[in-house]
Structures are given as C-alpha cells and as structure tokens.
Design a protein around this motif. Structure first.
Motif, PDB file in Angstrom:
ATOM      1  N   ARG A 216       0.830  -1.202   0.000  1.00  0.00           N
ATOM      2  CA  ARG A 216       0.000   0.000   0.000  1.00  0.00           C
ATOM      3  C   ARG A 216       0.868   1.257   0.000  1.00  0.00           C
ATOM      4  O   ARG A 216       0.555   2.232  -0.664  1.00  0.00           O
ATOM      5  N   PHE A 217       1.969   1.201   0.757  1.00  0.00           N
ATOM      6  CA  PHE A 217       2.881   2.342   0.767  1.00  0.00           C
ATOM      7  C   PHE A 217       3.343   2.663  -0.658  1.00  0.00           C
ATOM      8  O   PHE A 217       3.355   3.825  -1.088  1.00  0.00           O
ATOM      9  N   VAL A 219       1.827   1.939  -3.511  1.00  0.00           N
ATOM     10  CA  VAL A 219       0.709   2.517  -4.274  1.00  0.00           C
ATOM     11  C   VAL A 219       0.580   4.002  -3.958  1.00  0.00           C
ATOM     12  O   VAL A 219       0.389   4.843  -4.842  1.00  0.00           O
ATOM     13  N   HIS A 220       0.747   4.343  -2.680  1.00  0.00           N
ATOM     14  CA  HIS A 220       0.606   5.741  -2.279  1.00  0.00           C
ATOM     15  C   HIS A 220       1.748   6.592  -2.824  1.00  0.00           C
ATOM     16  O   HIS A 220       1.554   7.774  -3.121  1.00  0.00           O
ATOM     17  N   PHE A 222       3.149   6.194  -5.754  1.00  0.00           N
ATOM     18  CA  PHE A 222       2.719   6.504  -7.114  1.00  0.00           C
ATOM     19  C   PHE A 222       1.593   7.534  -7.108  1.00  0.00           C
ATOM     20  O   PHE A 222       1.569   8.456  -7.925  1.00  0.00           O
ATOM     21  N   ALA A 223       0.647   7.386  -6.185  1.00  0.00           N
ATOM     22  CA  ALA A 223      -0.511   8.285  -6.151  1.00  0.00           C
ATOM     23  C   ALA A 223      -0.082   9.710  -5.829  1.00  0.00           C
ATOM     24  O   ALA A 223      -0.531  10.660  -6.478  1.00  0.00           O
ATOM     25  N   SER A 226       1.565  11.128  -8.824  1.00  0.00           N
ATOM     26  CA  SER A 226       0.688  11.290  -9.978  1.00  0.00           C
ATOM     27  C   SER A 226      -0.230  12.500  -9.814  1.00  0.00           C
ATOM     28  O   SER A 226      -0.388  13.305 -10.721  1.00  0.00           O
ATOM     29  N   ASN A 227      -0.855  12.632  -8.654  1.00  0.00           N
ATOM     30  CA  ASN A 227      -1.748  13.765  -8.393  1.00  0.00           C
ATOM     31  C   ASN A 227      -1.876  13.927  -6.884  1.00  0.00           C
ATOM     32  O   ASN A 227      -2.673  13.246  -6.238  1.00  0.00           O
ATOM     33  N   ALA A 230      -5.350  14.739  -5.571  1.00  0.00           N
ATOM     34  CA  ALA A 230      -6.252  13.587  -5.606  1.00  0.00           C
ATOM     35  C   ALA A 230      -5.931  12.635  -4.460  1.00  0.00           C
ATOM     36  O   ALA A 230      -6.835  12.097  -3.816  1.00  0.00           O
ATOM     37  N   ALA A 231      -4.647  12.442  -4.201  1.00  0.00           N
ATOM     38  CA  ALA A 231      -4.250  11.554  -3.113  1.00  0.00           C
ATOM     39  C   ALA A 231      -4.775  12.097  -1.785  1.00  0.00           C
ATOM     40  O   ALA A 231      -5.306  11.354  -0.962  1.00  0.00           O
ATOM     41  N   ARG A 233      -7.332  14.145  -1.272  1.00  0.00           N
ATOM     42  CA  ARG A 233      -8.801  14.051  -1.178  1.00  0.00           C
ATOM     43  C   ARG A 233      -9.261  12.613  -0.990  1.00  0.00           C
ATOM     44  O   ARG A 233     -10.352  12.372  -0.487  1.00  0.00           O
ATOM     45  N   SER A 234      -8.428  11.659  -1.411  1.00  0.00           N
ATOM     46  CA  SER A 234      -8.802  10.251  -1.219  1.00  0.00           C
ATOM     47  C   SER A 234      -8.504   9.786   0.190  1.00  0.00           C
ATOM     48  O   SER A 234      -8.677   8.611   0.496  1.00  0.00           O
ATOM     49  N   ILE A 236      -5.480   9.875   1.678  1.00  0.00           N
ATOM     50  CA  ILE A 236      -4.091   9.480   1.916  1.00  0.00           C
ATOM     51  C   ILE A 236      -3.393  10.603   2.681  1.00  0.00           C
ATOM     52  O   ILE A 236      -3.541  11.780   2.333  1.00  0.00           O
ATOM     53  N   GLY A 293       4.805   9.619 -10.671  1.00  0.00           N
ATOM     54  CA  GLY A 293       3.693   8.737 -10.990  1.00  0.00           C
ATOM     55  C   GLY A 293       4.045   7.511 -11.805  1.00  0.00           C
ATOM     56  O   GLY A 293       3.225   6.610 -11.933  1.00  0.00           O
TER      57      GLY A 293
END
Lengths: 349, 257
Positions: A216-217, A219-220, A222-223, A226-227, A230-231, A233-234, A236, A293
């Motif tokens: 998960r780390f 993935v975060h 990359f997130a 990437s944006n 967005a991360a 607001r999701s 993270i 990203g």
C-alpha cells in the motif's frame, strides 16, 4: 454478473493492443535492450577481458553503492520529488559512523590504517549511519511536506549542510582508521563467491521493489507523485507519506555510507558530490518519470548499469574514459525525450 | 413530496466578512432521486455543497442525515457517513489505472500476514472494479491503461463510479458534463441515472438548464443565499427556472414540489 463482464473484457480490455505494447517498449524496455546490446558488443569485441568473472564482479561492486542510493531516489522521483542531498548525506553518515567506530575501538588492527573493532563496533557504526541518514531524510521530508518548500531547494540546502557539518566534525580531513572487520568482511568479503557489497545492493533493490510495487505504501508513492491533490482528497496522508519517502532515501544513504567506508577503508568526503546527478540519471534512464507517478526499481537497476558498463567497456577498448561522460549524458537526454513522447502518445489516447 | 428527505439542510447561514453567501438556506434530497441544485453565479450553490460535503462549516443552521442531526466536520467525516463529492477536476491520478483510482486511499489488502505487512490485493481490486464498472454500464477501452489515456467521458465515469463505490447515501456532482461532447454527455447522464437507481441520492450542480430538465427528478433553486423555489421536473421549464433564479418570484416560490 460475470457473464456480463466477460464479453467486454475479452474484446476490449485483456489483449494489450499494438499501441500499448509499443508504449511499454518505449516506457522502459528499450533501455534494457540497450544495456544488453552494450554488454554484447563489449563481450564480442573483448571477450577475454570484458567477460572475465573478475571484470563482471568489479562491475557489480562498482554499481552496488550507486544502486542503493538510486533505490531511494526512485521512490522520491516517483513521488514527483527530487533528492539532491543523497551523496553528502552519505558523507555525513560515514563520518558520524566512522567517528563512533573509531571511538569504540581502541587498538590498531593488524593491517595498517585499520582498527581492531569487531562486529559489535561495526553494528554500532551501522546504527549511527542509519540514524544519521534517516535524520537528514526526515529534515528533507518535513521541509518539503510541511513547510512546502520545493524539493529542489530543500535538498540543495541539505546537500550543503550535510557536507558542511561533515567537514566541521573532522576539520575537513577523512577518518582513515576504520574497523578491520568492516573492511575485510564487508568491503572485500564474499559470500558463496559473490561480493558482500553486491549482495547488500541486491537485497536492497529486491526489498525496494517489493515495497514499491506490492504494498500500500508503494501505491501511495505513485498516487502522491501522480496527483497529490487527488491523493489528499482520497484520504491518503500525503504529508506522512512524503516524510517517509525522503526518510527512506536518507536511510538508504546511511546504508550506502557503511558500504562506502567498508569498500574504501576510509571516509570519502570529496568523493560523492556527483552522486545525486548519477542517481537521478540512473533513475530516469530506467524509465521513471521526472514528473512523478511512473517508474520501477527494475528500470533503475538497468539505469545504474548503463554508465558503469559504458565506462568499463571504453576503458577495455582503449577509448578515452571521458567519452563515457559524453555517452551517458546523451543517453540521459534521449531517455527524457522518450519519456515525453510516451506521455504525449498516451494523452492523445 | 412523497419520499422523506435523506439529507436535509435547514436555515444554513454562512458569512465571509460582510458577504452573506448563505442566508438561511434550506435544501433537501431524498434517496433514489436526482435533485438538481441550480442558481445564478453567486447564489451560494458551491458554498452549500461545500458545507453539505464537509469541506466547510456553517455559521448557523442544522444538517440532518436520515432524520438525525449530524456535524460534518471534515470531508472524511462526510465520507464515513456515506457522502461523497465528484469534483469538477475529478481528482483522479492520471498515471494510475482505473481500478487503482477506484481504490485510491482504500486499497484492498491481502488476507493474513501479507495484508498486515501492507501488501495490496491487486487481483481483488481489479475484480471488484470490473464488477463496479459492469454494474454501472461503464465501458472502458481497457481497465489497465492509465487514466490519462482515457477520454474525458470515461474519466468522468471513473470518477462517478468511484464515488458510487464508497458513498452509499449522497453524491454531489459539480458540472459533471461541462467539458464533454454530446455522445459522452449522454453516457455520463445514463451513468448518473444508474447511480440513482441504486438508491443513492444524487445532487447535480449544473448551469445547463435543458440538461437539468432532462435528467433531474426534482430541482431546487437558490437565489442570494436562500432557497426560492422547488420544482418537480415535470412541472418545470427553462423559463420558470430562469425566472426563479433571477427574480425569485413569488409565483415560482409558491409552486409545490
């Protein structure tokens, strides 16, 4: 439900289109092919020298320290950051750890310029090196994530500060007495015929790859790259992730510090000013996007070897080694250009 | 109005200095309906939506969710209560695949020790994302390519599918078709109906009156920080909506909804 999914997937989703395969090749495959081509060319032209097991093992040892630094740099760049401080954090960590090891080991070792320190002393030195690296990494992370200063400036600042403090602590001279155990068993040691330094680098890269691509780390990372918005607001915790990413890079510089001290049997204050650019070009050569990203550890491994194989091959062929710098620079520009082309191709759809 | 409201705002006031962005605004939306929130620029739509999605807090007034008073302290609190917002800029990670975006910040973990160590379960996420897209009739060129290679309508669909995946009560959509062509707009509107048919309350913020009339079940009109009219879609027309938005006329305001 499954029946409803499958027709669509079979026709549209599963088979990668020719364009996708072409993009994948542009993304990272071509640089791997380039590396294989270089190795093949040098091996054919000078099989005895280039292909010798001694030469190949020296190639791997030369790559080992840079690879450990580059693994950390890969995380940072995928998160759309940059870490210019890796080389001097390495210097700082090697000075603090060498001073501690010197203080802990009283007598001289059997070889000139070493001390008698055993595994306990080496372990203490390792802990100090890791903490020193983690400290500078955390400073970078907090300044980037909380104070929101651009990473380029933050790490340029800590680049200077880490080097300056290292020089202040030693008055600018290297610590030349390091434990014999460290030099013999880690620096020059082998395990099952493989240099220990290479094993450490392989383990670091493997672990880094697992964390980056499977957790998960990762993935975060990359997130965030990437944006970032967005991360956030999701849900993270972007700040915590950025601090962790820079701390990871600093800690790996601490690992590399011990490897460097072990290999050269001295600290190397003057020897790491260019490490930041070397790691950044390795990471970017490996297909990681400077815009964040996108990226992989496997690509970085390939990227680390390109300049090292070039230099080695040029030396063996009798080409002036300065050409390696030219060739690496050209390949780097090519890599970034291809990254741009790839982005444009994707955004067109 | 037949259905009881799922989310209701009563007498919301919000001042920014001397500006009364909301001056005792009321609003309500029921489960399984698309309620359009319309109003001229500066009527207070975005302030109201921010307050109802937890991004801002009112100075006065109360918010009821399923009849109970709630305090939406942050977007995270709202999300936990089943309220989500699809922002105009979509808030997607362009380099990541649709399924990764669906699970952004809520990754499915591997069972057992691996999950405890932080390993994500990619195949489970891909499977559930495929189900979600199939359920909602979202057709993507490929579920594996990065978002940046999808069309605007597909990106909007991914953003809506993500909201519908995690919000089981209310979804706010801010101008969801603003940048889309005709065909893509039609697809996105169908998707919005699909979301409503799951029993979710959809609040649509739009300036496009014909589109509002086409897709909404009900329309609430804000003017100068207050609700001035409520229409059932069947009895609304562009003229009546514009009249209510610009004059807040008594005729419009009296119209039963």
């Amino acid at each position: 439900m499954t029946a409803a999914i499958h027709p669509a997937r079979e026709t549209e989703a599963d088979a990668p289109s020719a364009a996708e395969r072409w993009q994948h090749l542009l993304g990272g495959g071509w640089i791997f092919i380039l590396l294989l081509a270089l190795i093949a060319i040098f091996a054919v032209l000078r099989p005895a020298q280039f292909g010798s097991s001694y030469n190949l093992s020296m190639l791997a040892v030369n790559a080992a320290i840079l690879l450990v630094l580059s693994v950390g740099q890969t995380f940072v760049i995928i998160a759309a950051g940059i870490d210019l401080s890796v080389g001097t954090v390495l210097v700082f960590a090697s000075i603090t750890s060498a001073l501690v090891m010197l203080h802990l080991s009283g007598a001289s070792g059997s070889t000139y310029g070493t001390t008698s320190g055993g595994w306990g002393v080496v372990l203490a030195g390792l802990v100090v090196a890791l903490l020193s690296g983690a400290f500078w990494g955390a400073v970078n992370g907090v300044l980037v994530a909380v104070a929101r200063i651009p990473a380029l400036i933050v790490t340029l600042g800590t680049f200077g500060m880490a080097l300056g403090f290292a020089q202040i602590m030693t008055n600018g001279t290297d610590v030349r007495a390091v434990p014999e155990t460290l030099v013999d068993r880690i620096g020059a040691g082998t395990l099952a015929g493989i240099p220990v330094l290479v094993l450490i680098a392989v383990a670091t890269a493997a672990l880094g790859g697992v964390v980056l691509h499977l957790t998960r780390f990762g993935v975060h990372v990359f997130a965030v790259g990437s944006n970032e918005e967005a991360a956030r607001r999701s849900g993270i915790d972007v700040r915590a992730r950025l601090i962790a990413i820079y701390t990871l890079s600093g800690t790996l510089a601490g690992v590399a510090a011990m490897m460097s001290t072990a290999r050269f049997a001295t600290t190397t204050i003057g020897g790491h000013a260019m490490d930041n650019l070397a790691t950044i070009s390795a990471v970017v050569l490996g297909g990681t996007s400077l815009f964040g990203g996108i990226g992989s550890i496997a690509g970085t491994v390939v990227g680390v070897f390109i300049p090292i194989v070039l230099l080695n091959g040029f030396v063996i062929l009798g080409i002036p080694p300065f050409w390696q710098t030219v060739a690496t620079g050209a390949v780097l520009v090519l890599a970034v250009w291809i990254d741009q082309l790839k982005r444009r191709a994707r955004e067109r759809g | 109005m037949t259905a009881p409201p799922l989310l209701e705002a009563r007498g919301i006031r919000r001042r920014f200095g001397h500006v009364h962005a909301l001056d005792g605004a009321d609003f309500s939306v029921a489960a399984g309906e698309i309620c359009a929130l319309v109003g001229d620029n500066g009527a207070g739509k975005s302030t109201l939506v921010k307050i109802l999605s937890g991004a801002d807090r009112p100075d006065e007034g109360e918010i009821l969710l399923a009849g109970e008073k709630v305090r939406l302290e942050s977007p995270a609190v709202a999300q936990r209560l089943g309220i989500a917002t699809v922002y105009q800029d979509l808030a997607l990670a362009p380099e990541l695949a649709p399924f990764e975006n669906l699970f952004l910040g809520r990754e499915a973990m591997r069972p057992g020790l691996l999950g405890w160590l932080g390993f994500v379960d990619r195949s489970a996420m891909q499977r559930r994302a495929a189900e979600q897209f199939a359920d909602l009739g979202v057709r993507l060129r490929s579920a594996r390519v990065p978002i940046s290679s999808l069309s605007g309508g597909q990106r909007q669909s991914v953003a809506i599918a993500r909201a519908a995946m995690w919000a089981n009560r209310v979804i706010f959509m801010d101008e969801p078709t603003a940048a889309l062509g005709v065909v893509q707009t039609g697809r996105v509107l169908n998707l919005i109906r699909q979301v409503r048919d799951r029993g979710i309350a959809v609040v649509l913020i739009s300036h496009n009156m014909p589109q509002v009339l086409e897709v909404a079940d009900r329309i609430e009109v804000l003017r100068l920080g207050r609700r001035v009219a409520r229409f059932a879609a069947a009895e609304a027309s562009v003229e009546r909506l514009v009249a209510a938005m610009t004059s807040g006329s008594a005729e419009a305001a009296r119209t039963p909804a």
